[in-house]
Design an enzyme around this catalytic site. Structure first.
Site, short mmCIF file in Angstrom:
data_model
loop_
_atom_site.label_atom_id
_atom_site.label_comp_id
_atom_site.label_asym_id
_atom_site.label_seq_id
_atom_site.Cartn_x
_atom_site.Cartn_y
_atom_site.Cartn_z
N LYS A 108 0.71 -1.63 -0.11
CA LYS A 108 -0.11 0.20 -0.26
C LYS A 108 1.10 0.91 0.39
CE LYS A 108 -1.75 1.74 3.90
NZ LYS A 108 -1.29 3.48 4.34
N ASN A 109 1.36 1.36 0.91
CA ASN A 109 2.78 2.61 0.74
C ASN A 109 4.25 3.15 -0.10
OD1 ASN A 109 1.00 3.45 3.16
ND2 ASN A 109 2.24 2.44 5.10
N ARG B 140 -3.94 10.48 4.29
CA ARG B 140 -3.11 11.04 4.64
C ARG B 140 -2.03 11.20 3.66
NH1 ARG B 140 0.65 14.13 8.12
NH2 ARG B 140 2.46 13.16 8.25
N CYS C 285 -4.97 7.48 8.89
CA CYS C 285 -5.73 7.04 11.04
C CYS C 285 -5.13 7.97 11.80
CB CYS C 285 -5.01 5.86 11.07
SG CYS C 285 -5.42 4.83 10.08
N ARG D 175 -0.21 14.09 13.65
CA ARG D 175 -0.12 13.79 12.07
C ARG D 175 0.35 15.32 12.05
NH1 ARG D 175 -2.28 8.57 10.42
NH2 ARG D 175 0.32 8.99 9.23
N PRO D 176 1.22 15.74 12.27
CA PRO D 176 1.47 17.13 12.08
C PRO D 176 2.03 16.77 10.49
CG PRO D 176 3.37 15.92 13.80
CD PRO D 176 2.46 15.26 13.89
N ASP E 46 5.23 19.54 9.93
CA ASP E 46 5.90 21.08 10.11
C ASP E 46 6.74 19.71 8.81
OD1 ASP E 46 5.84 18.88 11.71
OD2 ASP E 46 7.04 19.56 12.55
N ASP F 220 3.83 0.01 12.55
CA ASP F 220 2.89 -0.96 12.09
C ASP F 220 2.97 -1.82 12.33
OD1 ASP F 220 3.51 1.66 8.69
OD2 ASP F 220 2.33 1.89 10.09
N ARG G 267 -9.00 -0.41 4.02
CA ARG G 267 -7.78 0.44 3.62
C ARG G 267 -7.11 -0.17 2.70
NH1 ARG G 267 -7.56 5.78 7.22
NH2 ARG G 267 -5.66 6.17 5.08
C1 EPZ Z 1 4.12 6.77 6.73
O1 EPZ Z 1 3.14 7.91 7.45
C2 EPZ Z 1 2.83 5.93 6.53
N1 EPZ Z 1 2.03 6.10 6.10
C3 EPZ Z 1 2.53 5.56 8.05
O2 EPZ Z 1 2.01 4.18 7.68
C4 EPZ Z 1 3.32 4.83 8.78
O3 EPZ Z 1 3.26 4.32 10.14
C5 EPZ Z 1 4.32 6.15 8.93
O4 EPZ Z 1 5.06 6.38 8.31
C6 EPZ Z 1 5.70 5.62 9.33
O5 EPZ Z 1 6.89 4.45 9.09
C7 EPZ Z 1 2.47 6.02 4.77
O6 EPZ Z 1 3.49 5.94 3.81
C8 EPZ Z 1 0.71 6.84 3.68
P1 EPZ Z 1 5.93 9.53 9.28
P2 EPZ Z 1 3.47 8.84 7.90
O7 EPZ Z 1 5.88 11.18 8.29
O8 EPZ Z 1 4.49 9.22 6.65
C9 EPZ Z 1 6.06 12.83 12.82
C10 EPZ Z 1 0.14 2.59 7.62
O9 EPZ Z 1 -0.45 2.38 8.86
N2 EPZ Z 1 6.18 13.98 11.95
O10 EPZ Z 1 6.90 9.76 9.09
O11 EPZ Z 1 2.64 10.14 7.74
C11 EPZ Z 1 5.49 11.87 12.77
O12 EPZ Z 1 4.31 12.07 13.73
C12 EPZ Z 1 0.78 4.38 8.03
O13 EPZ Z 1 0.08 2.20 6.86
C13 EPZ Z 1 6.13 14.67 12.51
O14 EPZ Z 1 6.96 15.40 12.95
O15 EPZ Z 1 4.40 9.23 8.73
C14 EPZ Z 1 5.32 10.78 13.67
O16 EPZ Z 1 5.72 10.70 14.86
C15 EPZ Z 1 0.55 4.91 9.33
N3 EPZ Z 1 6.07 16.08 11.40
C16 EPZ Z 1 7.01 10.61 12.98
O17 EPZ Z 1 6.85 11.67 12.73
C17 EPZ Z 1 5.86 16.20 9.81
O18 EPZ Z 1 6.33 17.30 9.06
C18 EPZ Z 1 6.74 9.17 11.32
O19 EPZ Z 1 5.74 10.13 10.64
C19 EPZ Z 1 5.71 14.54 9.88
C20 EPZ Z 1 5.71 13.32 10.74
#
Ligand code: EPZ
Length: 415
Positions: free
Chosen positions: A22-23, A92, A116, A121-122, A124, A302, A395
């Protein structure tokens, strides 16, 4: 709302073939905006999030055809830079349309992405990356606008965020000059995205590492590409097999994709046989232990909830530290209603006392991976388990009622 009805306990037997990841698929669909030629994705999972992204692409003017897990995208007619607001708010992954739209139009607009409810989910890290490319950002009435007179390469720092890294890559491939991405996330899906971009003519070095360098090119062409297998789906069925004392063989298995997941479970007593691209899960007696979720190649967040329900069957007290998200334990109440003994210490830590017998119940999943945990609980539980709101689970998991029935599970899906 659809539901799964499972009569347990189940013993799984036979072969499991994972769907495409998916991802990885979601970002490759977005990447088709980087060309005017046709992009064909093989092994594309037939799941709701893919259909959501397809409708976002069509709202921009793309034409698509999706059958037998082959998705054809014709982006030649894309003439808009703001995807449909209602759909963008649902997932997302809609945020990864921004990079390619900037590369194509030097501007983009998007409603605040959804996804989700596993934390706030910031965004920044994404906004920092776009500013590092010199892009102007406005936020008004719950949507973002991005613009730049000309897109030039830059140094960016996505701070290990997966989708921010993917935005940094897709913004750079058609930018003028060189770009370097420091502290890039290195999840296998990002490497797969780099491979498809290279097949389109992008010049990218450092795939699979935390430092990626990109030389912008004038144009990218179409491609035909096979999406990698879904490592999270594989990890989920491994937890289901171990939790039910079963033996199954998983095809299209790539050990490197799993990070330390396999080794961590082996340290708790899980037994596996790995031969080329097949992994056989053997009947195992699991001990309790400590799990810390980390960015790749650490233990995937995940797979935290599927592992939590597995640990309800391990002897002793286990602890899970969820270090990435602040609200990713939305399965505890339902599992405890089935007989599990899980205590939440704080937003990031839970304690699981096992082994506990689980009894069937009428339950509801609130997020995708919590739903996966409840499906596994239904396989373990004595009696009938009804999992409502299975649409959330679908999903990210393709036709599991068929896949589990093939493994001998007594499961039906009711619309
Ligand atoms: C991706 O989400 C995946 N989704 C998520 O899978 C996965 O859990 C996550 O990466 C971590 O591996 C997709 O690829 C569509 P991150 P993403 O940005 O990119 C913080 C699933 O179940 N963060 O790596 O949104 C955030 O809060 C989904 O398939 C910031 O602080 O995750 C988190 O604590 C759920 N600021 C950490 O980083 C930002 O701008 C990881 O988030 C972005 C993220």
């Amino acid at each position: 709302m659809s539901k799964f009805i499972i009569n347990g306990p189940s013993t799984l037997k036979g072969d499991f073939v994972p769907s495409g990841a998916k991802n990885a698929a979601l970002k490759m669909i977005a990447a088709s905006l980087l060309t005017k030629d046709k992009v064909i994705l093989e092994n594309c999972p037939d799941i709701t999030d893919v259909h959501s992204l397809i409708s976002l692409m069509e709202s921009l003017g793309a034409k698509t055809n999706f059958q037998n897990n082959i998705l054809e995208i014709d982006p030649s007619g894309v003439n808009k830079f703001r995807p449909d607001d209602d759909v963008a708010k649902k997932i997302r992954a809609s945020i990864v349309l921004v990079g390619p739209l900037l590369a194509r139009f030097n501007k983009a607009q998007i409603a605040h992405p959804g996804g989700c409810l596993i934390g706030n989910r910031p965004l920044d890290a994404h906004m920092d990356v776009f500013r590092q490319y010199g892009i102007k950002i406005n936020y008004k009435d719950k949507y973002y606008s991005f613009s730049t007179p000309i897109l030039t390469g830059a140094k960016t720092f996505p701070c290990l965020s997966v989708t921010a890294t993917e935005n940094a890559i897709m913004t750079a491939v058609l930018a003028k000059g060189e770009s370097t991405i420091y502290a890039a996330a290195a999840e296998p899906e990002i490497k797969d995205l780099i491979l498809i971009l290279r097949s389109m003519g992008a010049r990218i070095r450092g795939a699979g590492t935390h430092n990626i360098s990109i030389e912008g090119v004038k144009k990218l062409s179409g491609t035909r590409f096979r999406i990698m297998p879904d490592r999270i789906e594989i990890g989920t069925i491994i937890c289901a097999s171990l939790a039910t004392g079963s033996e199954i063989t998983i095809h299209d298995f790539r050990e490197k994709d799993m990070g330390n997941f396999i080794y961590k479970l082996e340290s708790l007593g899980a037994k596996f046989k790995i031969e080329n691209s097949k992994l056989t899960v053997l009947k195992s007696k699991l001990n309790s232990g400590r799990i810390d979720t980390r960015t790749y190649p650490g233990f995937s967040t995940d797979l935290q909830s599927p592992t939590a329900v597995l640990l309800t069957q391990a002897g002793g007290v286990s602890r899970i530290f969820e270090t990435l998200f602040e609200n990713r334990f939305n399965f505890i109440a339902e599992l405890n209603r089935m007989g599990a003994k899980i205590k939440q210490i704080n937003d990031y830590v839970i304690e699981i006392d096992g082994p506990t017998k689980l009894k069937g119940a009428n339950i509801e999943s609130s997020d995708l991976r919590a739903g996966a945990a409840l499906v596994i609980a239904g396989l373990i539980a004595e009696g009938k388990t009804v999992i409502n709101n299975i649409d959330i689970f679908e999903r990210g998991y393709e036709k599991w009622e068929n896949k589990l029935s093939k493994l001998g599970v007594n499961i039906i899906k009711e619309k």
